[in-house]
Design an enzyme around this catalytic site. Structure first.
Site, mmCIF file in Angstrom:
data_model
loop_
_atom_site.group_PDB
_atom_site.id
_atom_site.type_symbol
_atom_site.label_atom_id
_atom_site.label_comp_id
_atom_site.label_asym_id
_atom_site.label_seq_id
_atom_site.Cartn_x
_atom_site.Cartn_y
_atom_site.Cartn_z
ATOM 1 N N GLU A 192 0.861 -1.192 0.000
ATOM 2 C CA GLU A 192 0.000 0.000 0.000
ATOM 3 C C GLU A 192 0.894 1.238 0.000
ATOM 4 O O GLU A 192 1.809 1.363 0.820
ATOM 5 C CB GLU A 192 -0.894 -0.028 1.251
ATOM 6 C CG GLU A 192 -1.799 1.172 1.323
ATOM 7 C CD GLU A 192 -3.123 0.874 2.036
ATOM 8 O OE1 GLU A 192 -3.432 -0.304 2.278
ATOM 9 O OE2 GLU A 192 -3.842 1.838 2.329
ATOM 10 N N GLU A 328 -10.816 4.395 9.119
ATOM 11 C CA GLU A 328 -10.958 4.052 7.696
ATOM 12 C C GLU A 328 -11.509 2.646 7.486
ATOM 13 O O GLU A 328 -10.967 1.855 6.717
ATOM 14 C CB GLU A 328 -9.616 4.200 6.973
ATOM 15 C CG GLU A 328 -9.147 5.644 6.889
ATOM 16 C CD GLU A 328 -7.925 5.852 5.997
ATOM 17 O OE1 GLU A 328 -7.115 4.929 5.883
ATOM 18 O OE2 GLU A 328 -7.792 6.956 5.441
ATOM 19 N N ASP A 402 -2.858 14.292 6.965
ATOM 20 C CA ASP A 402 -2.396 13.012 6.433
ATOM 21 C C ASP A 402 -1.160 13.147 5.549
ATOM 22 O O ASP A 402 -1.277 13.088 4.331
ATOM 23 C CB ASP A 402 -3.541 12.374 5.624
ATOM 24 C CG ASP A 402 -3.205 10.967 5.184
ATOM 25 O OD1 ASP A 402 -2.189 10.436 5.656
ATOM 26 O OD2 ASP A 402 -3.964 10.411 4.375
ATOM 27 N N GLU A 430 3.885 9.214 -0.601
ATOM 28 C CA GLU A 430 2.493 9.081 -1.023
ATOM 29 C C GLU A 430 1.954 10.370 -1.641
ATOM 30 O O GLU A 430 1.298 10.340 -2.683
ATOM 31 C CB GLU A 430 1.633 8.679 0.186
ATOM 32 C CG GLU A 430 0.155 8.621 -0.142
ATOM 33 C CD GLU A 430 -0.703 8.208 1.052
ATOM 34 O OE1 GLU A 430 -0.150 7.840 2.099
ATOM 35 O OE2 GLU A 430 -1.942 8.253 0.918
ATOM 36 N N HIS A 558 -4.310 18.626 0.376
ATOM 37 C CA HIS A 558 -5.194 17.612 -0.177
ATOM 38 C C HIS A 558 -5.939 18.047 -1.429
ATOM 39 O O HIS A 558 -7.164 17.907 -1.522
ATOM 40 C CB HIS A 558 -6.214 17.154 0.879
ATOM 41 C CG HIS A 558 -6.155 15.666 1.069
ATOM 42 N ND1 HIS A 558 -5.959 14.812 0.011
ATOM 43 C CD2 HIS A 558 -6.249 14.883 2.164
ATOM 44 C CE1 HIS A 558 -5.927 13.572 0.463
ATOM 45 N NE2 HIS A 558 -6.082 13.582 1.768
ATOM 46 N N TRP A 579 -11.970 14.922 -3.396
ATOM 47 C CA TRP A 579 -12.130 15.231 -1.975
ATOM 48 C C TRP A 579 -13.309 16.179 -1.751
ATOM 49 O O TRP A 579 -13.171 17.267 -1.225
ATOM 50 C CB TRP A 579 -10.858 15.808 -1.352
ATOM 51 C CG TRP A 579 -9.860 14.746 -1.164
ATOM 52 C CD1 TRP A 579 -8.764 14.499 -1.936
ATOM 53 C CD2 TRP A 579 -9.871 13.738 -0.164
ATOM 54 N NE1 TRP A 579 -8.090 13.403 -1.478
ATOM 55 C CE2 TRP A 579 -8.747 12.912 -0.391
ATOM 56 C CE3 TRP A 579 -10.726 13.428 0.900
ATOM 57 C CZ2 TRP A 579 -8.454 11.816 0.407
ATOM 58 C CZ3 TRP A 579 -10.424 12.338 1.682
ATOM 59 C CH2 TRP A 579 -9.309 11.550 1.434
HETATM 60 C C1 BDP Z 1 -3.495 7.285 4.221
HETATM 61 C C2 BDP Z 1 -3.248 6.333 3.112
HETATM 62 C C3 BDP Z 1 -3.835 4.985 3.353
HETATM 63 C C4 BDP Z 1 -3.405 4.483 4.719
HETATM 64 C C5 BDP Z 1 -3.791 5.484 5.766
HETATM 65 C C6 BDP Z 1 -3.246 5.132 7.137
HETATM 66 O O1 BDP Z 1 -3.773 6.888 1.935
HETATM 67 O O2 BDP Z 1 -3.411 4.141 2.327
HETATM 68 O O3 BDP Z 1 -3.972 3.259 4.999
HETATM 69 O O4 BDP Z 1 -3.238 6.734 5.462
HETATM 70 O O5 BDP Z 1 -2.255 5.740 7.517
HETATM 71 O O6 BDP Z 1 -2.567 8.287 4.052
HETATM 72 O O7 BDP Z 1 -3.795 4.297 7.816
#
Ligand code: BDP
Length: 716
Positions: A192, A328, A402, A430, A558, A579
């Site tokens: 991921e 999530e 994030d 990312e 974002h 978003w």
């Molecule tokens: C986000 C990512 C996702 C991760 C999540 C996390 O897009 O893939 O699972 O954070 O940190 O930034 O749990």
């Protein structure tokens, strides 16, 4: 006859050609050696000095780690000094390198300084040059094998970077106890947010086949002081705790152990639940036989205790669990009306007898019910401060959103005096251009680490919180989401290796400068040529600020493409922004930015008063966070005397021009750096130029729809 002869010659010719091709392919630098290239010392004066000082080596002990130290020194010095340095029997004291614990020195009649030893702890080391009867002896001394290993890598680094040895007097101890990589690697081999190929861990081959890369990985980690690794994704598949996978993980742990790397696992909170539930369409299916994972249910607690004991039977030095819960879509204690503390404490209780820890993540938000998502972690965790067991960390990302190109610090760090906070940084890029963009992240991490949180008044930097100085935490930790994969160069972009390197170095000692770390990395990767050093250093040092400028200047955040997180989100044809439309930037005909001031979402209220006041007013708010905290009018003048709109244009152009410059100055190294590396980086830079320009143009044209002002194509 002649035809036969001809064909024979042809065969010879083809064979030679083939051999030549293979040789040139084999010698092409694919970046797999990382920063551990032990190429010959190019400075003759230094080379002479090193050869004179190191005529023999003594490495005391016969542990697995001592053997790896010997291997590293043999391999390293062979390469650097161009000659085989013999290992001598214990007892030798002149023109030698002696790597040993106090026991050895006592036996040799030179008991080391007790105070020094005490200060070194279990991982620190000292490297010293001592004159004995006119001849120089070099010592690496530590209380245990791990210190010796770290000291050895430091020593080799001195030679790689061609430092003098004469007055060596180094004492180094880690400022943070748990220095971990977090791999977001899935059991199906995908990673991921990974941009360097598939997972390093070949789950289908384990435990019977051992890839040589496991050892290489551990060696690279140890060389920069990393001492633990969470091998699987935080979005954890419950199967990681089945006996089958625990055996596989135990094999990895065995490969890492000589390098001082302990293994940790991400676990799924629903693990105790029967898989039956999954078949019934319930995502919560685990690997157990229960119908609940309620942390206060005695059967659930017993399940975890039994599981933990099973894990320790296979992996006696297992480190503990990392948990993403109630986040999530991942299951968590809140589904049972319990708190994060209830969940974490249940696991902590099971791990405690073995010395294991829990790293409970605070990355929680609910996009639907949270009017301002960045406030959620603070709201959920601050009331729980003081309720976690002694072996629980709360692990928080550096910023409240994030891993954006730039964020202010997560306010939670200043608000948990009774809970050890572990910092989670992201090495994988990312949101910062994946493995395509050259972005050196150490300056960004330094900005966070030096950020004054005001937790206990001025002088409470984030670094001094996580290293325990401010709140006197009983344990300290830092994690970096790894950027490794199975591509030959490990990280996809050669320059992404610098981020892995810098993470380890800062985790060990956050006071080191981003500049010095970059200089070390360049010398260790490319050699000590001054032109390369200067050019590459100048490329790296401004690359993060440039990325912020061409992606999200002035506190924007974002606006990336949804899910993919690469490239700008706004779609000029449809006018749609990912978003949920303008959620994050709030552009309108009046201006731009998210009002988080006391008259807006009031996210500023989560910061200690001095910071709150500073952030609350657009006049005192640092410009780099301006649009994070404020909605600013298009014509409002900023510090540069330019209007917001003009400043926005300027920043976007400044960012892309930096990339153009990187590309130009990199070309000047064409005949100096390795040709394969030159081509690899050139191609990446070419794509980065195009994509950065696309970022700029798309965003400016999109925001122009709101501002209705002309785009000014100028940089600073
Ligand atoms: C986000 C990512 C996702 C991760 C999540 C996390 O897009 O893939 O699972 O954070 O940190 O930034 O749990």
């Amino acid at each position: 006859m002649s035809a036969i002869r001809n064909s024979r010659w042809n065969v010879v010719l083809v064979t030679c050609l083939l051999a030549w091709c293979t040789a040139s392919v084999a010698s092409a630098n694919d970046g797999s050696g990382l920063w551990l290239n032990y190429t010959p010392v190019s400075d003759n004066v230094r080379l002479k000095e090193y050869r004179q000082s190191i005529r023999a080596m003594v490495v005391a002990g016969d542990s697995l780690t001592a053997r790896e130290i010997r291997n590293e020194l043999r391999h390293g010095l062979n390469g650097l000094l161009g000659r085989e340095i013999p290992f001598d029997a214990p007892g030798r004291t002149s023109n030698a390198l002696i790597v040993a614990t106090p026991r050895y020195f006592k036996a040799a009649g030179v008991p080391p300084n007790q105070e020094l030893l005490k200060s070194l702890g279990s991982e620190g080391y000292a490297i010293k040059a001592v004159k004995i009867r006119g001849a120089r002896t070099l010592f690496i001394i530590a209380n245990g094998d791990r210190g010796l290993l770290y000291g050895t890598f430091h020593f080799l680094r001195l030679l790689q970077t061609q430092r003098p040895l004469g007055r060596l007097d180094i004492v180094s101890t880690p400022r943070i106890q748990h220095r971990l990589l977090n791999h977001w690697d899935n059991l199906d081999g995908s990673v991921e947010r990974g941009y360097a190929g598939r997972s390093l861990w070949r789950w289908d081959e384990l435990p019977s086949v051992l890839s040589p890369r496991y050892r290489e990985y551990a060696r690279a980690c140890a060389s920069i002081g990393i001492n633990g690794t969470v091998v699987n994704n935080v979005n954890a598949n419950p199967r990681i705790l089945t006996p089958e996978y625990v055996r596989k993980v135990a094999t990895l742990a065995e490969a890492f152990r000589p390098y001082g790397i302990r293994v940790f696992l991400s676990v799924n909170f629903s693990s105790p639940i029967s898989a039956r539930f999954e078949q019934e369409g319930n995502r919560k299916g685990g690997i157990g036989n229960l119908s609940t994972s309620d942390p206060l249910d005695p059967a659930v607690r017993a399940w975890w205790k039994a599981k933990v004991s099973e894990v320790y039977r296979g992996i006696p030095d297992f480190g503990g669990f990392l948990v993403k819960a109630s986040s999530e879509g991942m299951p968590g204690p809140q589904e049972y009306g319990r708190t994060h503390a209830d969940g974490a404490n249940m696991l902590a209780e099971a791990l405690e007898p073995y010395g294991g820890i829990v790293m409970w993540r605070s990355f929680v938000y609910d996009a639907e019910s949270d009017p301002d998502r960045v406030k959620r972690a603070y709201k959920e965790f601050v009331p729980l401060d003081g309720q976690f067991r002694g072996n629980v960390f709360v692990q928080a990302k550096n910023g409240p959103l994030d891993f954006q190109p730039r964020e202010p610090v997560q306010p939670l760090f200043a608000a948990m005096p009774r809970t050890p906070m572990m910092l989670e940084l992201q090495i994988t890029q990312e949101y910062l251009g994946h493995s395509t963009h050259l972005v050196y992240l150490a300056p960004m991490w330094k900005e966070y680490l030096q950020f004054d949180t005001f937790a206990k008044g001025p002088g409470s930097s984030l670094a001094s919180i996580i290293d325990g100085t401010v709140q006197k935490y009983r344990m300290t930790g830092i994690a970096g989401v790894a950027n490794t994969g199975d591509q030959p160069n490990w990280c996809g972009h050669l320059f992404a290796q610098a981020n892995w390197f810098a993470f380890g170095r800062l985790a060990w000692d956050h006071t080191q400068s981003a500049e010095d770390i970059a200089a070390d990395w360049i010398r260790m990767t490319f050699g000590n040529d001054q032109r390369v050093l200067k050019t590459v250093h100048s490329m790296m040092m401004g690359s993060w600020e440039a990325c912020v400028n061409y992606m999200t200047p002035l506190g924007l955040h974002h606006i990336m493409q949804v899910d993919f997180h690469y490239g700008p989100g706004p779609d000029l044809d449809t006018g749609r922004v990912d978003w949920r439309s303008t959620y994050y930037h709030r552009a309108d005909s009046l201006g731009l930015g998210y009002d988080r001031s006391s008259t807006g979402s009031n996210a500023v209220s989560q910061y200690p008063s001095l910071l709150r006041e500073q952030f609350d007013s657009p006049v005192t708010c640092p410009e780099k966070y301006l649009l994070w905290f404020h909605h600013i009018g298009w014509d409002q003048k900023l510090r540069s005397r330019r209007s917001l709109w003009e400043e926005l244009c300027t920043r976007y152009f400044t960012g892309t021009e930096y990339v153009d410059t990187m590309s130009t100055i990199w070309s000047s190294l064409e005949r100096i750096v390795d040709p394969a590396i030159f081509i690899h980086v050139s191609k990446k830079l070419e794509t980065q130029r195009k994509d950065a320009a696309a970022w700029r143009d798309t965003c400016l044209r999109y925001f122009q729809r709101f501002s209705r002002r002309p785009i000014i194509g100028q940089s600073e």
